[in-house]
Enzyme design. Structure first.
Site, short mmCIF file in Angstrom:
data_model
loop_
_atom_site.label_atom_id
_atom_site.label_comp_id
_atom_site.label_asym_id
_atom_site.label_seq_id
_atom_site.Cartn_x
_atom_site.Cartn_y
_atom_site.Cartn_z
N LYS A 198 1.12 -0.54 0.22
CA LYS A 198 -0.62 0.04 0.56
C LYS A 198 1.05 1.14 0.11
O LYS A 198 1.99 1.00 0.59
CB LYS A 198 -0.56 0.25 0.95
CG LYS A 198 -2.01 1.25 1.33
CD LYS A 198 -2.52 1.36 2.89
CE LYS A 198 -2.21 1.56 3.88
NZ LYS A 198 -1.82 3.15 3.77
N ASP A 258 -3.15 4.02 -1.46
CA ASP A 258 -4.17 5.08 -0.11
C ASP A 258 -3.95 6.38 -0.41
O ASP A 258 -3.30 6.79 0.36
CB ASP A 258 -3.46 4.52 0.39
CG ASP A 258 -4.29 4.43 1.85
OD1 ASP A 258 -5.82 5.03 1.99
OD2 ASP A 258 -3.63 4.26 2.74
N LYS A 309 -7.35 8.42 -0.42
CA LYS A 309 -8.28 9.05 0.45
C LYS A 309 -8.50 10.19 -0.83
O LYS A 309 -8.52 11.02 0.69
CB LYS A 309 -8.30 8.89 1.87
CG LYS A 309 -7.61 7.93 3.03
CD LYS A 309 -7.61 7.75 3.62
CE LYS A 309 -7.32 6.86 4.71
NZ LYS A 309 -5.61 6.49 4.40
N ASP A 318 -12.98 15.83 -1.67
CA ASP A 318 -13.00 17.16 -3.10
C ASP A 318 -14.36 17.45 -3.32
O ASP A 318 -15.37 15.85 -3.15
CB ASP A 318 -12.41 17.26 -3.92
CG ASP A 318 -11.89 18.96 -3.65
OD1 ASP A 318 -12.26 19.67 -3.84
OD2 ASP A 318 -10.18 19.11 -3.35
N THR A 366 -9.99 4.59 11.59
CA THR A 366 -9.94 3.69 12.32
C THR A 366 -9.34 4.13 14.11
O THR A 366 -8.73 3.62 15.23
CB THR A 366 -9.04 1.76 12.36
OG1 THR A 366 -8.03 1.89 10.68
CG2 THR A 366 -9.77 0.85 11.60
N ARG A 405 2.78 -0.44 10.77
CA ARG A 405 3.63 -1.44 11.73
C ARG A 405 3.61 -1.90 12.23
O ARG A 405 5.08 -1.77 12.72
CB ARG A 405 3.45 0.66 12.80
CG ARG A 405 3.78 1.95 12.39
CD ARG A 405 3.67 2.49 13.34
NE ARG A 405 1.59 2.97 12.75
CZ ARG A 405 0.71 3.69 13.76
NH1 ARG A 405 0.96 5.11 14.14
NH2 ARG A 405 -0.76 3.45 13.37
O1 C5P Z 1 0.70 1.46 11.41
P1 C5P Z 1 -0.67 0.65 10.70
O2 C5P Z 1 -0.38 -0.63 10.88
O3 C5P Z 1 -1.34 1.40 11.95
O4 C5P Z 1 -1.30 1.01 9.37
C1 C5P Z 1 -1.88 1.31 9.27
C2 C5P Z 1 -1.62 2.10 7.51
O5 C5P Z 1 -3.38 1.54 6.96
C3 C5P Z 1 -1.69 3.06 7.58
O6 C5P Z 1 -0.83 3.54 6.26
C4 C5P Z 1 -2.92 4.52 7.76
O7 C5P Z 1 -3.00 5.14 6.59
C5 C5P Z 1 -3.69 2.96 6.90
N1 C5P Z 1 -5.43 3.32 6.92
C6 C5P Z 1 -5.39 3.33 7.80
N2 C5P Z 1 -7.45 3.02 8.83
C7 C5P Z 1 -8.41 3.23 7.13
C8 C5P Z 1 -7.55 3.61 6.51
C9 C5P Z 1 -6.52 3.17 5.81
O8 C5P Z 1 -5.41 3.05 9.25
N3 C5P Z 1 -9.34 3.52 7.42
#
Ligand code: C5P
Length: 240
Positions: free
Chosen positions: A34, A61, A63, A66, A122, A212
């Site tokens: 991603k 991604d 998002k 607009d 989330t 992460r």
């Molecule tokens: O590090 P972690 O596993 O929390 O990363 C989640 C990834 O998913 C990040 O790149 C974040 O931008 C993305 N994301 C998210 N929640 C969403 C959509 C995308 O955490 N609703």
């Protein structure tokens, strides 16, 4: 019709060089990735070409949120970038979602990328919604409502938390992609609605995004394999 991969590794790195050398160093070549705002705003379409040449399926991604015309024209450009999946915020409304879909169809050379609608991040929970966004409905109702809106407006799937995936799967025919994935006992960071890969499987997520938990691990490849197996089978046999 699904070009959605089961596990996406979020390439949340400052530069393309860092991201590519992390993938090389940890033998993660060719895995679905991603690319989010951090990397895309730094490197632009070049990073997508680099990843594409190395065989990585790509979820871009960004998002988008607009006015409909801007989203349509932007999606027309993104459709030409050889990515499998793109997204918008469902909160942009039905007209904007339809415009996104139209832009993808206009700009695609072959099959257009899948369009996912982000329901509620989330990192947002009920108290943030009520106190900061002044959204009084229960979070689960809002996510369900946005999902139905997304489906009616032509989206192929939604981004939601694992907690909402089962309801969405039972009330729509949308694909569900769920971030906020952590191994048992893992740090939650800024995420509020987290779940394990096993729970994601049990709740019927079609795909998970993990950043992460892999990027900051001592042995990223092992953690990636552990997560992939746990999500695919609902359990794991690999020692992490
Ligand atoms: O590090 P972690 O596993 O929390 O990363 C989640 C990834 O998913 C990040 O790149 C974040 O931008 C993305 N994301 C998210 N929640 C969403 C959509 C995308 O955490 N609703």
């Amino acid at each position: 019709m699904s070009r959605l991969q089961p596990v996406y590794f979020a390439l949340d790195f400052e530069t393309g060089e860092e991201a590519l050398s992390f993938l090389d160093l940890n033998q993660l070549n060719g895995i679905p990735v991603k690319v989010g705002m951090e990397l895309f705003y730094k490197e632009g379409p070049t990073i997508l070409s680099n990843l594409h040449e190395r065989g990585h399926p790509i979820f871009l991604d960004l998002k988008l949120h607009d006015i409909p015309e801007t989203v349509r024209r932007s999606m027309r450009n993104l459709a030409g970038l050889n990515v499998d999946v793109v997204n918008i915020h469902a909160q942009g409304g039905s007209e904007m979602i339809r415009a996104a879909k139209k832009g993808l169809q206009e700009g695609a050379v072959g099959k257009p990328p899948l369009l996912l609608a982000v329901t509620m991040l989330t990192s947002t929970d009920q108290s943030i919604m009520q106190e900061e966004m002044l959204l009084a409905h229960p979070l689960s109702n809002i996510v369900k409502h946005y999902s139905e809106l997304a489906e009616q407006s032509g989206a192929d799937g939604v981004v939601c938390s694992v907690e909402e995936a089962a309801v969405i799967k039972s009330t729509t025919s949308l694909l569900t992609l769920t971030p906020g994935i952590r191994l048992v006992g893992g740090e939650t960071h800024d995420q509020k609605r987290v779940a394990t890969p096993e729970q994601a499987n049990q709740e019927g997520s079609d795909s998970i995004v993990v950043g992460r938990a892999i990027r900051d691990a001592d042995h990223p490849r092992v953690i990636y394999e552990t997560i992939k197996e746990a999500f695919t089978y609902g359990q794991t046999t690999i020692d992490s």
